[in-house]
Scaffold this motif. Structure first.
Motif, PDB file in Angstrom:
ATOM      1  N   GLN A  41      13.585  12.328   9.602  1.00  0.00           N
ATOM      2  CA  GLN A  41      15.095  12.582   8.899  1.00  0.00           C
ATOM      3  C   GLN A  41      14.959  13.744   8.183  1.00  0.00           C
ATOM      4  O   GLN A  41      15.846  14.315   7.708  1.00  0.00           O
ATOM      5  CB  GLN A  41      15.459  11.273   8.252  1.00  0.00           C
ATOM      6  N   LEU A  42      13.785  14.496   7.575  1.00  0.00           N
ATOM      7  CA  LEU A  42      13.669  15.606   6.689  1.00  0.00           C
ATOM      8  C   LEU A  42      13.320  16.774   7.676  1.00  0.00           C
ATOM      9  O   LEU A  42      13.092  17.816   6.930  1.00  0.00           O
ATOM     10  CB  LEU A  42      12.634  15.512   5.642  1.00  0.00           C
ATOM     11  N   SER A  43      13.443  16.531   8.791  1.00  0.00           N
ATOM     12  CA  SER A  43      12.842  17.629   9.757  1.00  0.00           C
ATOM     13  C   SER A  43      11.613  18.458   9.387  1.00  0.00           C
ATOM     14  O   SER A  43      11.502  19.445   9.463  1.00  0.00           O
ATOM     15  CB  SER A  43      14.031  18.877   9.866  1.00  0.00           C
ATOM     16  N   LEU A  44      10.622  17.459   9.407  1.00  0.00           N
ATOM     17  CA  LEU A  44       9.348  17.913   8.849  1.00  0.00           C
ATOM     18  C   LEU A  44       8.382  17.296   9.841  1.00  0.00           C
ATOM     19  O   LEU A  44       8.663  16.274  10.361  1.00  0.00           O
ATOM     20  CB  LEU A  44       9.032  17.550   7.655  1.00  0.00           C
ATOM     21  N   THR A  45       7.376  17.993   9.976  1.00  0.00           N
ATOM     22  CA  THR A  45       6.059  17.630  10.697  1.00  0.00           C
ATOM     23  C   THR A  45       4.980  16.765   9.626  1.00  0.00           C
ATOM     24  O   THR A  45       4.492  17.443   8.809  1.00  0.00           O
ATOM     25  CB  THR A  45       5.510  18.673  11.519  1.00  0.00           C
ATOM     26  N   LEU A  46       4.649  15.649  10.157  1.00  0.00           N
ATOM     27  CA  LEU A  46       3.441  15.050   9.333  1.00  0.00           C
ATOM     28  C   LEU A  46       1.862  15.863   9.467  1.00  0.00           C
ATOM     29  O   LEU A  46       1.845  16.130  10.692  1.00  0.00           O
ATOM     30  CB  LEU A  46       3.401  13.385   9.728  1.00  0.00           C
ATOM     31  N   GLY A  47       1.298  15.764   8.575  1.00  0.00           N
ATOM     32  CA  GLY A  47       0.043  16.165   8.544  1.00  0.00           C
ATOM     33  C   GLY A  47      -0.858  15.166   8.114  1.00  0.00           C
ATOM     34  O   GLY A  47      -0.624  14.009   8.501  1.00  0.00           O
ATOM     35  N   PRO A  48      -2.416  15.079   7.913  1.00  0.00           N
ATOM     36  CA  PRO A  48      -3.256  13.980   7.725  1.00  0.00           C
ATOM     37  C   PRO A  48      -2.708  13.286   6.226  1.00  0.00           C
ATOM     38  O   PRO A  48      -2.097  13.737   5.266  1.00  0.00           O
ATOM     39  CB  PRO A  48      -4.441  14.646   7.620  1.00  0.00           C
ATOM     40  N   VAL A  49      -3.338  12.079   6.136  1.00  0.00           N
ATOM     41  CA  VAL A  49      -3.145  11.181   5.260  1.00  0.00           C
ATOM     42  C   VAL A  49      -3.804  11.863   4.017  1.00  0.00           C
ATOM     43  O   VAL A  49      -5.134  12.311   4.328  1.00  0.00           O
ATOM     44  CB  VAL A  49      -3.450   9.665   5.261  1.00  0.00           C
ATOM     45  N   GLN A  50      -3.380  12.024   2.982  1.00  0.00           N
ATOM     46  CA  GLN A  50      -3.930  12.983   1.585  1.00  0.00           C
ATOM     47  C   GLN A  50      -4.643  11.789   0.718  1.00  0.00           C
ATOM     48  O   GLN A  50      -5.845  11.892   0.203  1.00  0.00           O
ATOM     49  CB  GLN A  50      -2.934  13.716   0.843  1.00  0.00           C
ATOM     50  N   THR A  51      -3.835  10.600   0.534  1.00  0.00           N
ATOM     51  CA  THR A  51      -4.623   9.550  -0.450  1.00  0.00           C
ATOM     52  C   THR A  51      -3.972   8.242   0.323  1.00  0.00           C
ATOM     53  O   THR A  51      -2.923   8.637   0.786  1.00  0.00           O
ATOM     54  CB  THR A  51      -3.913   9.865  -1.732  1.00  0.00           C
ATOM     55  N   ASN A  99       5.399   3.580   1.647  1.00  0.00           N
ATOM     56  CA  ASN A  99       4.877   2.276   1.129  1.00  0.00           C
ATOM     57  C   ASN A  99       5.123   1.416   2.190  1.00  0.00           C
ATOM     58  O   ASN A  99       5.854   1.552   2.929  1.00  0.00           O
ATOM     59  CB  ASN A  99       5.644   1.591  -0.083  1.00  0.00           C
ATOM     60  N   GLY A 100       3.997   0.504   2.276  1.00  0.00           N
ATOM     61  CA  GLY A 100       4.176  -0.398   3.365  1.00  0.00           C
ATOM     62  C   GLY A 100       3.767  -1.646   2.761  1.00  0.00           C
ATOM     63  O   GLY A 100       2.858  -1.827   1.821  1.00  0.00           O
ATOM     64  N   THR A 101       4.215  -2.834   3.485  1.00  0.00           N
ATOM     65  CA  THR A 101       3.914  -4.305   2.930  1.00  0.00           C
ATOM     66  C   THR A 101       3.508  -5.009   4.206  1.00  0.00           C
ATOM     67  O   THR A 101       3.921  -4.655   5.267  1.00  0.00           O
ATOM     68  CB  THR A 101       5.300  -4.697   2.410  1.00  0.00           C
ATOM     69  N   GLY A 102       2.711  -5.985   3.594  1.00  0.00           N
ATOM     70  CA  GLY A 102       2.177  -6.857   4.711  1.00  0.00           C
ATOM     71  C   GLY A 102       1.774  -8.285   4.185  1.00  0.00           C
ATOM     72  O   GLY A 102       1.473  -8.388   2.888  1.00  0.00           O
ATOM     73  N   GLY A 103       1.720  -9.205   4.678  1.00  0.00           N
ATOM     74  CA  GLY A 103       1.219 -10.678   4.566  1.00  0.00           C
ATOM     75  C   GLY A 103       0.768 -11.425   5.529  1.00  0.00           C
ATOM     76  O   GLY A 103       0.575 -11.107   6.462  1.00  0.00           O
ATOM     77  N   ASP A 142       2.880  -0.728   8.743  1.00  0.00           N
ATOM     78  CA  ASP A 142       4.096  -0.694   8.191  1.00  0.00           C
ATOM     79  C   ASP A 142       4.402   0.697   7.531  1.00  0.00           C
ATOM     80  O   ASP A 142       5.445   1.483   8.043  1.00  0.00           O
ATOM     81  CB  ASP A 142       4.613  -1.870   7.000  1.00  0.00           C
ATOM     82  N   ALA A 143       3.529   1.214   6.778  1.00  0.00           N
ATOM     83  CA  ALA A 143       3.492   2.551   6.370  1.00  0.00           C
ATOM     84  C   ALA A 143       3.331   3.531   7.507  1.00  0.00           C
ATOM     85  O   ALA A 143       4.225   4.540   7.501  1.00  0.00           O
ATOM     86  CB  ALA A 143       2.404   2.746   5.178  1.00  0.00           C
ATOM     87  N   GLN A 144       2.431   3.261   8.406  1.00  0.00           N
ATOM     88  CA  GLN A 144       2.376   4.176   9.637  1.00  0.00           C
ATOM     89  C   GLN A 144       3.674   4.431  10.307  1.00  0.00           C
ATOM     90  O   GLN A 144       3.974   5.386  11.003  1.00  0.00           O
ATOM     91  CB  GLN A 144       1.182   4.036  10.499  1.00  0.00           C
ATOM     92  N   GLY A 160       0.771  -1.249  -0.032  1.00  0.00           N
ATOM     93  CA  GLY A 160      -0.182  -0.064   0.140  1.00  0.00           C
ATOM     94  C   GLY A 160       0.838   1.383   0.197  1.00  0.00           C
ATOM     95  O   GLY A 160       2.083   1.451   0.349  1.00  0.00           O
ATOM     96  N   ALA A 161       0.373   2.290  -0.502  1.00  0.00           N
ATOM     97  CA  ALA A 161       1.189   3.527  -0.366  1.00  0.00           C
ATOM     98  C   ALA A 161       0.333   4.562  -0.005  1.00  0.00           C
ATOM     99  O   ALA A 161      -0.870   4.768  -0.241  1.00  0.00           O
ATOM    100  CB  ALA A 161       1.657   3.922  -1.803  1.00  0.00           C
ATOM    101  N   ALA A 162       0.988   5.347   0.932  1.00  0.00           N
ATOM    102  CA  ALA A 162       0.052   6.663   1.536  1.00  0.00           C
ATOM    103  C   ALA A 162       0.693   7.996   1.136  1.00  0.00           C
ATOM    104  O   ALA A 162       2.081   7.886   1.183  1.00  0.00           O
ATOM    105  CB  ALA A 162      -0.147   6.539   3.121  1.00  0.00           C
ATOM    106  N   THR A 163      -0.187   8.981   0.777  1.00  0.00           N
ATOM    107  CA  THR A 163       0.652  10.291   0.533  1.00  0.00           C
ATOM    108  C   THR A 163      -0.099  11.071   1.618  1.00  0.00           C
ATOM    109  O   THR A 163      -0.868  11.212   2.005  1.00  0.00           O
ATOM    110  CB  THR A 163       0.430  10.726  -0.710  1.00  0.00           C
TER     111      THR A 163
END
Length: 84
Positions: free
Chosen positions: A71-81, A30-34, A60-62, A9-12
């Motif tokens: 690592q990018l010195s950023l703050t996350l906001g909500p999932v967009q897609t 991206n996250g993976t699971g099985g 995994d993505a979360q 899965g991929a989340a933006t």
């Protein structure tokens, strides 16, 4: 004999912050699971394995998203897609 179902899965996610709010920057993770699927599995068992693998991929993505943002010195906001 067991088979496995694997998902990706991929989340933006939007990034927040004074400079980022104006530019609308995003990161994608991206996250993976099985999950195992037994031979001769019923539709219900197949769906349960799929659901388990999907939950693992999302988890995994979360887990990855905050690490990337840090690592990018950023703050996350909500999932967009979300793409399965």
């Amino acid at each position: 004999m067991w088979r496995a179902v694997a998902l990706a899965g991929a989340a933006t996610l939007a990034l927040s912050g004074t400079a980022l709010a104006a530019t609308g920057q995003q990161i994608s993770v991206n996250g993976t699971g099985g999950a195992p699927v037994p031979d001769g599995a019923t539709n219900g068992q197949q769906q349960a394995a799929y659901d388990q693998a999907l939950a693992a991929a999302i988890g995994d993505a979360q887990t990855k998203a905050p690490l990337v943002a840090q690592q990018l010195s950023l703050t996350l906001g909500p999932v967009q897609t979300f793409t399965e």
